[in-house]
Design an enzyme around this catalytic site. Structure first.
Site, PDB file in Angstrom:
ATOM      1  N   GLY A 346       4.928   7.658  30.076  1.00  0.00           N
ATOM      2  CA  GLY A 346       5.352   7.072  31.341  1.00  0.00           C
ATOM      3  C   GLY A 346       4.195   6.403  32.039  1.00  0.00           C
ATOM      4  N   GLY A 347       4.380   6.110  33.329  1.00  0.00           N
ATOM      5  CA  GLY A 347       3.363   5.393  34.075  1.00  0.00           C
ATOM      6  C   GLY A 347       2.104   6.204  34.325  1.00  0.00           C
ATOM      7  N   PHE A 348       2.237   7.557  34.356  1.00  0.00           N
ATOM      8  CA  PHE A 348       1.091   8.394  34.686  1.00  0.00           C
ATOM      9  C   PHE A 348       0.427   9.007  33.460  1.00  0.00           C
ATOM     10  CE2 PHE A 348       3.203   9.077  38.982  1.00  0.00           C
ATOM     11  CZ  PHE A 348       2.358   8.170  39.603  1.00  0.00           C
ATOM     12  N   GLY A 349       1.128   9.062  32.347  1.00  0.00           N
ATOM     13  CA  GLY A 349       0.526   9.698  31.182  1.00  0.00           C
ATOM     14  C   GLY A 349       1.504   9.817  30.040  1.00  0.00           C
ATOM     15  N   ASP A 462      11.334  12.893  43.307  1.00  0.00           N
ATOM     16  CA  ASP A 462      11.444  11.956  42.184  1.00  0.00           C
ATOM     17  C   ASP A 462      12.497  12.441  41.191  1.00  0.00           C
ATOM     18  OD1 ASP A 462      10.868   9.616  40.835  1.00  0.00           O
ATOM     19  OD2 ASP A 462       9.212  10.468  39.699  1.00  0.00           O
TER      20      ASP A 462
END
Length: 659
Positions: A346-349, A462
């Site tokens: 994903g966007g964070f890891g 979220d």
């Protein structure tokens, strides 16, 4: 009044002006409700999201003839993928429809939403527009972050000019550039139909505007309909190989030829005192020395800051020492984070499957170094999840914080995430109605635990299908608590200056004002219910040009709710449960948070069919009925192959079926 105070006054005045011009409905004329222009405007804005996402993030179009002709444009930030581009443009276009009810021109390029949507009754494709200008600032003082302002402003100026130049030199499909200089991050973009010279003129105009306004602050953005610039001291985009990079370097020393020339001049002028060559010999080494010292100081400062942040994170997690894993054991378990073991990204890891020495299977979330998911978010997720125990929440087994690595170790959930089943045309067939109803009910119980039954009141912030994991029995487990907030016993709501989450799932009060509460999670849960029932994603659903909430609301109001139910589960379960679930979903997505039920009420309504339910009102973010005209029910009626009513860059197009 000193210079800094004067600039502050100027900036406050400009911000005051911004509050009036930030209203994107432009005063260039009005149209009447249900007029030809109004219908064309609503139709073209409704069709923009699908077409801009399918055309690389940029789309020009016009529709209608004579005074009813409408020109429209959509542009996504250069690093958005197709799905995010669709979501952001869809949200922005509907906001323009509801906000600018009868204005003939408007644009929106909001600082928090990375896309431009613009329409007008006058042609504007490829035309430079420097007004209106709107700006916003990060109000922290730059002197708190930069010890050497002279050096900082030099770097800032070089970076901004380099990024502006690169953006303007882009192609006819993308004029977008990012840049990094030490801690400074910068981003600039123009619509690609703008010429190179006009794009550069526009960006330099924004730079001058920002310099006059707000040079003493730690970041901000300025934008017009033709260009946008943003900079800050934290990462708000993921750097790529194309990112401009500027670093400190000492001034170049004189070449031998230059030294020879200066020596000759010194010999000629030795009777006039100290020669220019002598001055250079003295000054150049000093300048080089100062630059090197400044560079070393900045590096040491950054290293000290990073070490301090790491220590602060470790200090906050000392009480959870029993949950700490050693990096070498996690590396071994995941085969050195092998690509073969990657479960998703994903966007964070990224998340990897692993197996410990005792045979235990684990899932390891490895955060990217430049993900923007900082130490506070990491510590927050560990502190929250370590205290939670519920069968419908994914269980944290531990964490690792060594070197630059931030790792979260969870129980391994074999069936991946709900979105991998729900939105896959093959896998969704495994989700009969009983399975879907079980998932809805158990997610509700997990949220009830977070909101009311745990030792803390927790707002997830979220909740979405991608953050619901499914175990081997298809029981759901809520995951990803990086954005979660703990509330006090008597606390009911909070607010934030940093709105983060996934568009489509975020409640209106959170998007507009940064306010969140347990009712924000209820809104997200309502969207999730409607996705589970329909088998379609909120950002992708299109039926006769309307979105998921609009479609669900209209069918419920007309007594045809079961039209929403996925064909794969429609004949496999209780029709009463289906209708009741849609009713509950609509109650959860009410615009006014006070009208949304608590999770306690939701669980009760799901488990007891005898409980009466209130009548829902119109959901938030619904498309007005005027956006879908009878003649637009099929692509052929609106966009006939032989018609010139809808054109892209003045060329007739014929494939514009909304998805």
């Amino acid at each position: 009044m000193d210079d800094k105070q004067l600039v502050l006054v100027c900036c406050l005045l400009l911000v005051g002006i911004r509050l009036t011009v930030a209203q994107t409905c432009l005063d260039t004329g009005n149209f009447t409700t249900n007029s030809g222009f109004g219908r064309n405007r609503d139709n073209i804005l409704t069709l923009l999201p699908t077409n801009v996402s399918r055309n690389g993030g940029f789309f020009n179009a016009s529709i209608g003839q004579g005074p009813d002709r409408v020109y429209a444009q959509a542009l996504c930030r250069g690093d958005l993928d197709e799905e995010d581009c669709f979501t952001y443009v869809n949200f922005t276009a509907h906001q323009l429809i509801s906000s600018c009810k009868n204005q003939k021109a408007a644009f929106s390029w909001d600082g928090n939403i990375p896309c431009l949507v613009r329409y007008s009754n006058e042609p504007f494709f490829g035309v430079l527009a420097l007004e209106p200008i709107q700006e916003a600032i990060n109000s922290d003082d730059i002197s708190d972050a930069a010890s050497n302002l002279t050096l900082f402003y030099q770097m800032w100026g070089e970076l901004i000019e380099a990024v502006a130049t690169k953006a303007s030199m882009g192609s006819s499909r993308l004029k977008y550039a990012t840049g990094v200089a030490e801690e400074i991050q910068a981003l600039m973009q123009c619509p690609p139909d703008l010429s190179q010279s006009d794009c550069l003129t526009c960006l330099r105009t924004l730079v001058r505007r920002y310099t006059v306004c707000c040079r003493y602050y730690q970041g901000g953005y300025v934008e017009t309909p033709s260009c946008r610039m943003r900079w800050d001291l934290y990462t708000f985009f993921i750097p790529t190989a194309d990112t401009v990079r500027i670093s400190l370097s000492p001034p170049p020393s004189d070449s031998p030829a230059d030294s020879t020339n200066k020596t000759s001049e010194t010999i000629k002028d030795n009777k006039k005192g100290i020669s220019s060559g002598t001055v250079a010999i003295i000054i150049v080494p000093i300048l080089i020395f100062v630059a090197i010292v400044a560079f070393i100081c900045i590096l040491l400062r950054k290293r000290k800051k990073a070490k301090q942040e790491m220590n602060n994170t470790k200090d906050g997690l000392e009480s959870l020492e029993s949950l700490q894993f050693q990096l070498k054991s996690v590396t071994k378990a995941t085969n050195n984070f092998s690509q073969d073991n990657m479960l998703g990204q994903g966007g964070f890891g990224a998340v990897y499957k692993g197996r410990l020495d005792d045979g235990q299977e684990i899932a390891v979330k490895r955060l990217f170094h430049e993900s923007g998911h900082g130490d506070e978010e990491f510590k927050n997720e560990v502190m929250v999840m370590a205290r939670l125990q519920h069968r419908n929440l994914v269980r944290l087994k531990g964490f690792c914080l060594e070197r630059k690595e931030k790792l979260l170790i969870f129980e391994f959930v074999p069936n991946s995430s709900l979105d991998q089943f729900l939105f896959d045309p093959i896998e969704r067939q495994r989700l009969d109605w009983d399975t879907r109803y079980k998932i809805i009910t158990e997610i509700a119980r997990g949220l009830l635990y977070l909101h009311e039954d745990s030792r803390y009141r927790i707002v997830h912030r979220d909740l979405k299908a991608a953050n619901i994991l499914l175990d081997k029995e298809m029981a759901p487990k809520i995951s990803d608590f990086g954005m979660a907030r703990l509330f006090g016993a008597d606390q009911t709501r909070d607010d934030t200056r940093r709105v983060a989450g996934t568009f489509g799932y975020m409640a209106p009060e959170y998007i507009k004002h940064g306010k969140f509460s347990v009712k924000s999670d209820v809104y997200s849960f309502g969207v999730l219910i409607l996705e589970i029932i329909s088998g379609d994603k909120i950002s992708h659903f299109r039926n006769n040009g309307v979105d998921l909430l609009t479609y669900a609301w209209r069918n419920w109001r007309e007594g045809t709710s079961l039209n929403l139910v996925d064909e794969f589960s429609r004949g496999t379960g209780s029709r009463n449960e289906m209708t009741r679930s849609i009713h509950i979903g609509l109650l959860c997505v009410q615009e006014n948070d006070a009208n949304r039920p608590s999770m306690h009420s939701v669980v009760l309504m799901l488990s007891d069919a005898s409980v009466s339910m209130p009548v829902p009102s119109t959901p938030a973010f619904i498309i007005p009925a005027s956006t879908v005209q009878p003649e637009a029910s099929s692509s052929s009626s609106l966009l006939d192959h032989n018609s010139d009513r809808f054109t892209k860059n003045e060329v007739t197009i014929s494939t514009l079926d909304p998805r």
